[in-house]
Enzyme design. Sequence first.
Site, short mmCIF file in Angstrom:
data_model
loop_
_atom_site.label_atom_id
_atom_site.label_comp_id
_atom_site.label_asym_id
_atom_site.label_seq_id
_atom_site.Cartn_x
_atom_site.Cartn_y
_atom_site.Cartn_z
N TYR A 86 -0.88 6.55 2.70
CA TYR A 86 -1.20 7.87 3.15
C TYR A 86 -2.28 7.79 2.48
O TYR A 86 -1.60 8.91 1.48
CB TYR A 86 -0.64 8.48 4.37
CG TYR A 86 -0.63 7.64 5.49
CD1 TYR A 86 -0.39 6.65 6.09
CD2 TYR A 86 0.24 9.49 6.68
CE1 TYR A 86 0.01 6.26 7.77
CE2 TYR A 86 0.55 8.46 8.16
CZ TYR A 86 0.74 7.53 8.36
OH TYR A 86 0.67 6.87 9.29
N GLY A 87 -3.35 7.98 1.98
CA GLY A 87 -4.18 8.41 1.02
C GLY A 87 -5.28 7.33 1.29
O GLY A 87 -4.37 5.95 0.68
#
Length: 338
Positions: free
Chosen positions: A67-68
């Site tokens: 995530y990112g």
Amino acid sequence: MTQRDGMKAIMAGSSVAPLNGIGFGTWAWGNKAVWGYDPERDDGRLRDTFRQALSSGLNLVDTADSYGTGRLNGRSEELLGEFIAELPALRRSQLTVATKLAPFPWRWGRRGFDAAFEASRKRLKGQLQRVQLHWSTARYAPWQEAGLLDGLAELVLCGRVSELGLSNLGPQRLELIHSRLLARGVSLRSVQVQCSLLAPGDDQLHELIAFSRDRDVEVLAYSPLAFGVLGCPPGAEQTLPATWLRRRLFRRLLPASFELRSVMNAIAIEHGATMVQVALNWCRAMGTTPIPGLRTPHQARDVAGALQWSLSTQERQRLDAARCSCSERMPANPFQSR
């Protein structure tokens, strides 16, 4: 089994299931492409959102090592680790933090997740109760999965993490992996699947929920609000999200879901609630634990409000009838197995 028959079977099975709770997800924490994340604008608000979620009684938080966006890869875990570290020890002990590890091609064999697991633990500052396989590789690299699963099982068996979960699996793959883990002496705690009033694959969803319920495996419903579409009142279609990807999705799903959203809005008004709460309570009535993404304190309060009431049988039937009339659904996850 037809789509309508599948929905009847789901509702028949869920009528005896306990009403599940609600957790929250953190995919948007660091994601620019879909959610328009800006650290200077968002990080303080995300800290307030996290605190509001906990004060509202939401104790399961889901994240992932992927995530990112770009250089912000891992940002969700970093923020979550910072926010948790600010809590008193007692409050930290009440949380269940679950992260997902991505089976990238360069991660293979029993030791394939070791470095990723330690990196996630470091970003989360040691606050990690459940590790999850982010998706199955059965569709494109079946040879890769067995070793990674054995490695995850060993993390539990040696006490480095308490619980093991899966994500993006269909009922057939879930049954195989569940049996493999049991043979190793490891119980499966949860499985994540896309589940909402606009999710695709009704028949598979029914089978997965039934299988999981019989084996005490918690089903976590991700994207329960269909990227926000299900919180959009009829008549507010002109208000579109800021990012191109979500705008495109809204333009396709809003017209097709008008009848459904009208029914949702009517039920929300009857309960003095919101459409978001209606969507989440439909997932709960299905026997799943929804994990909506949270980005503001208001969203956290709204989501927690769904825990204060539940849908009647008649309301669920109205929603199911409207759901079946939708000509468009959310796209299926390309990594979803059967």
